[in-house]
Motif scaffolding. Structure first.
Motif, PDB file in Angstrom:
ATOM      1  N   LEU A  50       0.866  -1.177   0.000  1.00  0.00           N
ATOM      2  CA  LEU A  50       0.000   0.000   0.000  1.00  0.00           C
ATOM      3  C   LEU A  50       0.901   1.225   0.000  1.00  0.00           C
ATOM      4  N   LEU A  51       0.903   1.967  -1.109  1.00  0.00           N
ATOM      5  CA  LEU A  51       1.885   3.028  -1.317  1.00  0.00           C
ATOM      6  C   LEU A  51       1.356   4.412  -0.975  1.00  0.00           C
ATOM      7  N   ALA A  52       0.075   4.644  -1.146  1.00  0.00           N
ATOM      8  CA  ALA A  52      -0.553   5.917  -0.778  1.00  0.00           C
ATOM      9  C   ALA A  52      -2.051   5.675  -0.721  1.00  0.00           C
ATOM     10  N   TRP A  53      -2.740   6.464   0.104  1.00  0.00           N
ATOM     11  CA  TRP A  53      -4.198   6.297   0.216  1.00  0.00           C
ATOM     12  C   TRP A  53      -4.830   7.522   0.858  1.00  0.00           C
ATOM     13  N   VAL A  54      -6.121   7.650   0.623  1.00  0.00           N
ATOM     14  CA  VAL A  54      -6.934   8.624   1.352  1.00  0.00           C
ATOM     15  C   VAL A  54      -8.350   8.069   1.452  1.00  0.00           C
ATOM     16  N   VAL A  55      -8.927   8.153   2.641  1.00  0.00           N
ATOM     17  CA  VAL A  55     -10.320   7.794   2.866  1.00  0.00           C
ATOM     18  C   VAL A  55     -11.092   9.106   2.991  1.00  0.00           C
ATOM     19  N   MET A  56     -11.880   9.418   1.964  1.00  0.00           N
ATOM     20  CA  MET A  56     -12.685  10.632   1.934  1.00  0.00           C
ATOM     21  C   MET A  56     -14.083  10.321   2.482  1.00  0.00           C
ATOM     22  N   PRO A  57     -14.915  11.338   2.725  1.00  0.00           N
ATOM     23  CA  PRO A  57     -16.245  11.075   3.299  1.00  0.00           C
ATOM     24  C   PRO A  57     -17.114  10.121   2.489  1.00  0.00           C
ATOM     25  N   ASN A  58     -16.955  10.097   1.149  1.00  0.00           N
ATOM     26  CA  ASN A  58     -17.795   9.203   0.345  1.00  0.00           C
ATOM     27  C   ASN A  58     -17.035   8.410  -0.712  1.00  0.00           C
ATOM     28  N   HIS A  59     -15.701   8.436  -0.668  1.00  0.00           N
ATOM     29  CA  HIS A  59     -14.922   7.645  -1.614  1.00  0.00           C
ATOM     30  C   HIS A  59     -13.519   7.397  -1.078  1.00  0.00           C
ATOM     31  N   VAL A  60     -12.794   6.528  -1.771  1.00  0.00           N
ATOM     32  CA  VAL A  60     -11.444   6.135  -1.366  1.00  0.00           C
ATOM     33  C   VAL A  60     -10.545   6.131  -2.596  1.00  0.00           C
ATOM     34  N   HIS A  61      -9.309   6.615  -2.427  1.00  0.00           N
ATOM     35  CA  HIS A  61      -8.270   6.504  -3.457  1.00  0.00           C
ATOM     36  C   HIS A  61      -7.086   5.755  -2.857  1.00  0.00           C
ATOM     37  N   VAL A  62      -6.476   4.865  -3.616  1.00  0.00           N
ATOM     38  CA  VAL A  62      -5.249   4.203  -3.164  1.00  0.00           C
ATOM     39  C   VAL A  62      -4.285   4.049  -4.331  1.00  0.00           C
ATOM     40  N   ILE A  63      -3.008   3.922  -4.004  1.00  0.00           N
ATOM     41  CA  ILE A  63      -2.013   3.389  -4.936  1.00  0.00           C
ATOM     42  C   ILE A  63      -1.535   2.091  -4.307  1.00  0.00           C
ATOM     43  N   VAL A  64      -1.654   1.008  -5.045  1.00  0.00           N
ATOM     44  CA  VAL A  64      -1.337  -0.303  -4.501  1.00  0.00           C
ATOM     45  C   VAL A  64      -0.540  -1.105  -5.514  1.00  0.00           C
ATOM     46  N   VAL A  72      -9.545  20.095   5.238  1.00  0.00           N
ATOM     47  CA  VAL A  72      -8.409  20.482   6.077  1.00  0.00           C
ATOM     48  C   VAL A  72      -7.553  21.483   5.323  1.00  0.00           C
ATOM     49  N   GLY A  73      -6.599  22.082   6.026  1.00  0.00           N
ATOM     50  CA  GLY A  73      -5.735  23.074   5.399  1.00  0.00           C
ATOM     51  C   GLY A  73      -4.480  22.512   4.781  1.00  0.00           C
ATOM     52  N   GLU A  74      -4.052  21.320   5.238  1.00  0.00           N
ATOM     53  CA  GLU A  74      -2.858  20.686   4.690  1.00  0.00           C
ATOM     54  C   GLU A  74      -3.037  19.178   4.719  1.00  0.00           C
ATOM     55  N   PRO A  75      -2.400  18.471   3.781  1.00  0.00           N
ATOM     56  CA  PRO A  75      -2.610  17.024   3.697  1.00  0.00           C
ATOM     57  C   PRO A  75      -2.341  16.270   4.995  1.00  0.00           C
ATOM     58  N   GLN A  76      -1.309  16.687   5.741  1.00  0.00           N
ATOM     59  CA  GLN A  76      -0.930  15.974   6.959  1.00  0.00           C
ATOM     60  C   GLN A  76      -1.982  16.076   8.057  1.00  0.00           C
ATOM     61  N   ALA A  77      -2.920  17.000   7.905  1.00  0.00           N
ATOM     62  CA  ALA A  77      -3.953  17.189   8.925  1.00  0.00           C
ATOM     63  C   ALA A  77      -5.114  16.208   8.779  1.00  0.00           C
ATOM     64  N   TRP A  78      -5.158  15.460   7.675  1.00  0.00           N
ATOM     65  CA  TRP A  78      -6.241  14.493   7.468  1.00  0.00           C
ATOM     66  C   TRP A  78      -5.764  13.129   7.949  1.00  0.00           C
ATOM     67  N   PRO A  79      -6.302  12.621   9.055  1.00  0.00           N
ATOM     68  CA  PRO A  79      -5.737  11.408   9.651  1.00  0.00           C
ATOM     69  C   PRO A  79      -5.957  10.139   8.851  1.00  0.00           C
ATOM     70  N   TRP A  80      -6.940  10.130   7.933  1.00  0.00           N
ATOM     71  CA  TRP A  80      -7.261   8.910   7.189  1.00  0.00           C
ATOM     72  C   TRP A  80      -6.619   8.945   5.803  1.00  0.00           C
ATOM     73  N   SER A  81      -5.314   9.100   5.807  1.00  0.00           N
ATOM     74  CA  SER A  81      -4.559   9.166   4.558  1.00  0.00           C
ATOM     75  C   SER A  81      -3.119   8.782   4.837  1.00  0.00           C
ATOM     76  N   SER A  82      -2.376   8.482   3.779  1.00  0.00           N
ATOM     77  CA  SER A  82      -0.960   8.175   3.952  1.00  0.00           C
ATOM     78  C   SER A  82      -0.207   9.380   4.486  1.00  0.00           C
ATOM     79  N   ALA A  83      -0.581  10.590   4.072  1.00  0.00           N
ATOM     80  CA  ALA A  83       0.089  11.791   4.579  1.00  0.00           C
ATOM     81  C   ALA A  83      -0.159  11.958   6.073  1.00  0.00           C
ATOM     82  N   GLY A  84      -1.416  11.819   6.501  1.00  0.00           N
ATOM     83  CA  GLY A  84      -1.733  11.952   7.910  1.00  0.00           C
ATOM     84  C   GLY A  84      -1.180  10.821   8.744  1.00  0.00           C
ATOM     85  N   PHE A  85      -1.202   9.614   8.194  1.00  0.00           N
ATOM     86  CA  PHE A  85      -0.693   8.438   8.898  1.00  0.00           C
ATOM     87  C   PHE A  85       0.803   8.583   9.157  1.00  0.00           C
TER      88      PHE A  85
END
Length: 201
Positions: free
Chosen positions: A102-116, A182-195
């Motif tokens: 799992l190389l990157a991901w984000v869980v949005m309110p109604n969808h999901v993106h991943v690089i796998v 959010v204001g920056e990617p790292q602030a979203w906890p359900w993503s590779s950036a936040g993780f």
């Protein structure tokens, strides 16, 4: 190590394993490929919008319309609930390193993106089915509901080269910012950036 730098160093693979169709969208299931995958909740697109998306995987304008529509937050957006988002993220991470990378991901309110990147012996369709099945069972249980959680179809696109990989990671991790969550990617906890930000000292 850093997931993103690891991903850029891996061989991209080839397209020799062939195309197959799941429903009406084509999906390339070559096992050495890094792929961008997107899927969404069953109630996030009304039928007419979903029909417009069908068969348009390579139409850039339609994809932008689709992504903007999802980012507007249509449907019940059950993944906005932290417990539901955690269930989805935990499902993504569960077999990381065992069945796929799992190389990157984000869980949005109604969808999901991943690089796998599927590992040998594990196909993309089976990996995605496992994510969707497990998360639907747990989320429906939490919500006290039954019935389909996810739409059947998904979008996938293989990573062409390192530049495409970097752009795809940036797009995925910036999605919560673009959607005004959010204001920056790292602030979203359900993503590779936040993780990853949680582990930075």
């Amino acid at each position: 190590g850093n997931r993103r730098s690891q991903g850029a160093e891996e061989p991209i693979g080839n397209r020799s394993q062939g195309w197959r169709s799941r429903g009406y969208l084509p999906h390339f299931d070559g096992q050495s490929l890094q792929q961008v995958i997107s899927w969404h909740l069953a109630d996030s697109l009304p039928h007419d919008v979903a029909e417009r998306m069908a068969g348009a995987a390579d139409d850039v304008e339609i994809r932008r319309y689709y992504e903007a529509y999802l980012d507007a937050g249509h449907g019940a957006c059950v993944l906005r609930q932290p417990i539901c988002a955690n269930i989805m993220q935990d499902a993504l991470l569960h077999f990381d390193g065992e069945r796929y990378r799992l190389l990157a991901w984000v869980v949005m309110p109604n969808h999901v993106h991943v690089i796998v990147q599927p590992l040998p012996g594990h196909g993309l369709a089976d990996i995605l089915h496992g994510w969707k099945r497990h998360s639907a069972l747990q989320i429906n249980r939490h919500l006290g509901r039954t019935g389909p959680l996810w739409r059947r179809e998904y979008w996938d696109r293989y990573i062409r080269d390192e530049q495409h990989y970097a752009a795809a990671v940036a797009y995925i991790e910036a999605n919560p910012v673009k959607a005004g969550l959010v204001g920056e990617p790292q602030a979203w906890p359900w993503s590779s950036a936040g993780f990853e930000a949680q582990w930075v000292c």
